[in-house]
Design a protein around this motif. Structure first.
Motif, PDB file in Angstrom:
ATOM      1  N   LYS A   1      40.484  24.377  52.908  1.00 31.04           N
ATOM      2  CA  LYS A   1      39.574  24.402  51.089  1.00 31.04           C
ATOM      3  C   LYS A   1      38.084  23.996  50.679  1.00 31.04           C
ATOM      4  N   HIS A   2      38.243  24.669  49.837  1.00 27.52           N
ATOM      5  CA  HIS A   2      37.176  25.179  49.502  1.00 27.52           C
ATOM      6  C   HIS A   2      35.167  24.075  49.565  1.00 27.52           C
ATOM      7  N   GLU A   3      35.656  22.945  49.442  1.00 33.96           N
ATOM      8  CA  GLU A   3      34.478  21.805  49.490  1.00 33.96           C
ATOM      9  C   GLU A   3      34.622  21.650  51.051  1.00 33.96           C
ATOM     10  N   ASN A   4      35.339  22.130  52.139  1.00 37.04           N
ATOM     11  CA  ASN A   4      35.373  21.582  53.408  1.00 37.04           C
ATOM     12  C   ASN A   4      34.983  23.036  53.872  1.00 37.04           C
ATOM     13  N   ILE A   5      34.435  23.875  54.208  1.00 33.73           N
ATOM     14  CA  ILE A   5      34.518  25.059  54.582  1.00 33.73           C
ATOM     15  C   ILE A   5      33.319  24.750  55.295  1.00 33.73           C
ATOM     16  N   PRO A   6      31.824  24.903  54.528  1.00 38.54           N
ATOM     17  CA  PRO A   6      30.384  24.556  54.874  1.00 38.54           C
ATOM     18  C   PRO A   6      30.619  23.664  56.558  1.00 38.54           C
TER      19      PRO A   6
ATOM     20  N   THR B   1      43.727  28.443  49.975  1.00 39.42           N
ATOM     21  CA  THR B   1      45.063  28.011  50.173  1.00 39.42           C
ATOM     22  C   THR B   1      46.487  28.218  49.692  1.00 39.42           C
ATOM     23  N   SER B   2      45.887  29.184  48.562  1.00 36.39           N
ATOM     24  CA  SER B   2      47.409  29.219  47.706  1.00 36.39           C
ATOM     25  C   SER B   2      47.672  31.164  47.078  1.00 36.39           C
ATOM     26  N   ALA B   3      48.647  31.231  47.433  1.00 32.12           N
ATOM     27  CA  ALA B   3      48.314  33.119  46.460  1.00 32.12           C
ATOM     28  C   ALA B   3      48.153  33.197  45.463  1.00 32.12           C
ATOM     29  N   SER B   4      48.914  31.830  44.543  1.00 29.11           N
ATOM     30  CA  SER B   4      48.400  31.714  43.470  1.00 29.11           C
ATOM     31  C   SER B   4      47.227  30.700  42.995  1.00 29.11           C
ATOM     32  N   GLY B   5      46.523  30.201  43.992  1.00 30.46           N
ATOM     33  CA  GLY B   5      44.832  29.951  43.905  1.00 30.46           C
ATOM     34  C   GLY B   5      43.688  31.145  43.658  1.00 30.46           C
ATOM     35  N   PRO B   6      42.306  30.005  43.328  1.00 29.19           N
ATOM     36  CA  PRO B   6      41.626  31.107  43.461  1.00 29.19           C
ATOM     37  C   PRO B   6      41.161  31.516  44.929  1.00 29.19           C
ATOM     38  N   VAL B   7      40.067  32.160  45.035  1.00 24.93           N
ATOM     39  CA  VAL B   7      39.349  32.762  46.537  1.00 24.93           C
ATOM     40  C   VAL B   7      38.174  32.211  46.920  1.00 24.93           C
ATOM     41  N   THR B   8      37.709  31.280  47.761  1.00 26.01           N
ATOM     42  CA  THR B   8      37.006  30.951  47.758  1.00 26.01           C
ATOM     43  C   THR B   8      36.229  32.207  48.765  1.00 26.01           C
ATOM     44  N   VAL B   9      34.574  32.076  48.487  1.00 31.06           N
ATOM     45  CA  VAL B   9      34.185  33.341  49.159  1.00 31.06           C
ATOM     46  C   VAL B   9      33.043  32.193  49.698  1.00 31.06           C
ATOM     47  N   CYS B  10      32.822  32.861  50.634  1.00 29.21           N
ATOM     48  CA  CYS B  10      30.962  31.443  51.070  1.00 29.21           C
ATOM     49  C   CYS B  10      30.651  32.278  52.447  1.00 29.21           C
TER      50      CYS B  10
ATOM     51  N   LEU C   1      25.789  31.162  50.014  1.00 25.06           N
ATOM     52  CA  LEU C   1      26.780  31.771  48.745  1.00 25.06           C
ATOM     53  C   LEU C   1      28.228  31.042  48.860  1.00 25.06           C
ATOM     54  N   HIS C   2      28.447  30.277  47.772  1.00 30.03           N
ATOM     55  CA  HIS C   2      29.239  29.374  48.033  1.00 30.03           C
ATOM     56  C   HIS C   2      30.312  29.473  46.353  1.00 30.03           C
ATOM     57  N   GLU C   3      31.265  30.228  46.443  1.00 26.30           N
ATOM     58  CA  GLU C   3      31.887  30.172  44.657  1.00 26.30           C
ATOM     59  C   GLU C   3      33.103  30.587  45.276  1.00 26.30           C
ATOM     60  N   LYS C   4      34.063  30.313  43.559  1.00 23.94           N
ATOM     61  CA  LYS C   4      34.991  30.829  43.342  1.00 23.94           C
ATOM     62  C   LYS C   4      35.867  32.723  43.466  1.00 23.94           C
ATOM     63  N   ILE C   5      36.191  32.334  43.128  1.00 20.09           N
ATOM     64  CA  ILE C   5      36.478  33.956  42.370  1.00 20.09           C
ATOM     65  C   ILE C   5      38.188  33.579  42.297  1.00 20.09           C
ATOM     66  N   GLU C   6      38.095  34.897  40.875  1.00 22.16           N
ATOM     67  CA  GLU C   6      39.795  35.086  40.950  1.00 22.16           C
ATOM     68  C   GLU C   6      40.844  35.693  41.943  1.00 22.16           C
TER      69      GLU C   6
ATOM     70  N   THR D   1      42.890  38.278  42.887  1.00 22.77           N
ATOM     71  CA  THR D   1      43.903  38.986  42.305  1.00 22.77           C
ATOM     72  C   THR D   1      45.117  40.074  43.499  1.00 22.77           C
ATOM     73  N   SER D   2      44.737  39.143  44.693  1.00 21.01           N
ATOM     74  CA  SER D   2      45.587  40.976  45.482  1.00 21.01           C
ATOM     75  C   SER D   2      46.927  39.129  46.399  1.00 21.01           C
ATOM     76  N   GLY D   3      46.948  38.415  45.896  1.00 17.74           N
ATOM     77  CA  GLY D   3      47.449  37.186  46.376  1.00 17.74           C
ATOM     78  C   GLY D   3      47.632  36.671  47.563  1.00 17.74           C
ATOM     79  N   MET D   4      45.907  36.865  47.842  1.00 19.43           N
ATOM     80  CA  MET D   4      46.107  36.678  49.691  1.00 19.43           C
ATOM     81  C   MET D   4      46.149  35.090  49.372  1.00 19.43           C
ATOM     82  N   ARG D   5      46.701  34.665  51.304  1.00 17.37           N
ATOM     83  CA  ARG D   5      46.485  33.335  51.492  1.00 17.37           C
ATOM     84  C   ARG D   5      46.556  33.215  52.658  1.00 17.37           C
ATOM     85  N   GLY D   6      45.452  32.415  52.583  1.00 20.04           N
ATOM     86  CA  GLY D   6      44.704  32.445  54.823  1.00 20.04           C
ATOM     87  C   GLY D   6      43.631  32.333  54.804  1.00 20.04           C
ATOM     88  N   THR D   7      42.666  33.036  56.053  1.00 18.61           N
ATOM     89  CA  THR D   7      41.340  32.954  55.885  1.00 18.61           C
ATOM     90  C   THR D   7      41.184  34.293  56.057  1.00 18.61           C
ATOM     91  N   GLU D   8      39.797  34.841  56.182  1.00 17.21           N
ATOM     92  CA  GLU D   8      39.032  35.793  56.445  1.00 17.21           C
ATOM     93  C   GLU D   8      37.899  35.417  56.760  1.00 17.21           C
TER      94      GLU D   8
END
Length: 285
Positions: free
Chosen positions: A159-164, A210-219, A234-239, A241-248
């Protein structure tokens, strides 16, 4: 009227100062407890911890794990380029050439690195100085290497708010009390971040969804070792576009692939046997 003392230190009955250490500070000083003994083992443990986190993330949502591991070797010049440090070739080498050095009074003059005329002619003919070539080879062997480690999975994401807090606070985890899990104490990935901070000074980069249709969090974050707190750059959400689900997760650490190559390959082979339903991909460049 005398000044009040501003000393807030706590003293024991023996007169010793009582100190408090954060978990991050303790484990940064005792890295061997978590398997971070030397450069080679640090690289191996970093890969192992990130891979096991990826497997847990996939199995938590009953998804067949698809884990990609990428190791990119960097020398000091490559690391400086990433950091933004510019290196220049030395211009005053001729000031430090070996010359005749006289001994004390009454002593004979001694020539340093004197070559015979026929040896000098051979060097000129070949176009290379063997001593220079030998020194270059030796310096390359002694040069410290760094590795950009990237591990990507198709798991549940974060989740976006839990990553830090999940990656920037030692002993913070979601697996306390869960029995069937590889990681439990919230230490592995944080130790990799601490080692990255100590060996290269670079932060960790995370992309998660967390979802292929949801935004990607970049931290992009670092860790304050004294306070055991995340320092977010840096902690932001981006579109997405690649349908990513998971973590890198991507970080740069000091390591030695040549000395621990067999350990990393053997570990991945063993994991492939233990988890035949998972796919592992290792790319080294």
């Amino acid at each position: 009227m005398g000044k009040k003392s501003t000393d807030t230190r706590i003293s024991t009955a023996r007169g010793e100062v009582l100190r408090f250490k954060s978990p991050a500070e303790f484990f940064s000083e005792n890295k061997n407890i978590a398997g971070f003994d030397n450069d080679g083992k640090c690289l191996y443990t970093t890969v192992r911890e990130l891979v096991e986190n990826a497997l847990d993330a996939c199995e938590s949502i009953r998804q067949l794990p698809d884990v990609d591991i990428t190791l990119e070797e960097l020398d000091t010049a490559g690391l400086n380029e990433i950091i933004g440090v510019t290196t220049h070739e030395r211009q005053d080498k001729d000031l430090y050439e070996d010359k005749l050095e006289p001994k004390k009074k009454g002593g004979r003059k001694k020539k340093i690195d004197e070559k015979k005329p026929e040896e000098e002619a051979a060097i000129v003919a070949d176009g290379e100085d063997p001593t220079v070539e030998e020194a270059t080879t030796k310096s390359k062997k002694n040069e410290r290497l760094f590795y950009r480690v990237v591990v990507r999975d198709n798991g549940c994401g974060m989740k976006h708010e839990n990553i830090p807090d999940m990656l920037g606070r030692v002993l913070a985890g979601s697996k306390y009390g869960v029995r069937q899990t590889r990681g439990k104490f919230g230490l592995g990935a944080k130790m990799a971040l601490i080692w990255s901070k100590q060996s290269t000074g670079m932060p960790i980069e995370v992309r998660s969804s967390t979802s292929a249709s949801g935004p990607v969090t970049v931290c992009v974050l670092d860790i304050d070792i004294q306070k055991n707190e995340p320092r977010v750059q840096l902690h932001e959400k981006i579109e997405n576009t690649s349908g990513m689900r998971g973590t890198e997760i991507s970080l740069v650490v000091g390591g030695s692939w040549s000395s621990y190559r067999s350990y990393i390959v053997r570990y991945l082979r063993q994991m492939a046997v233990i988890t035949p339903y998972a796919r592992f991909s290792l790319k080294v460049s």
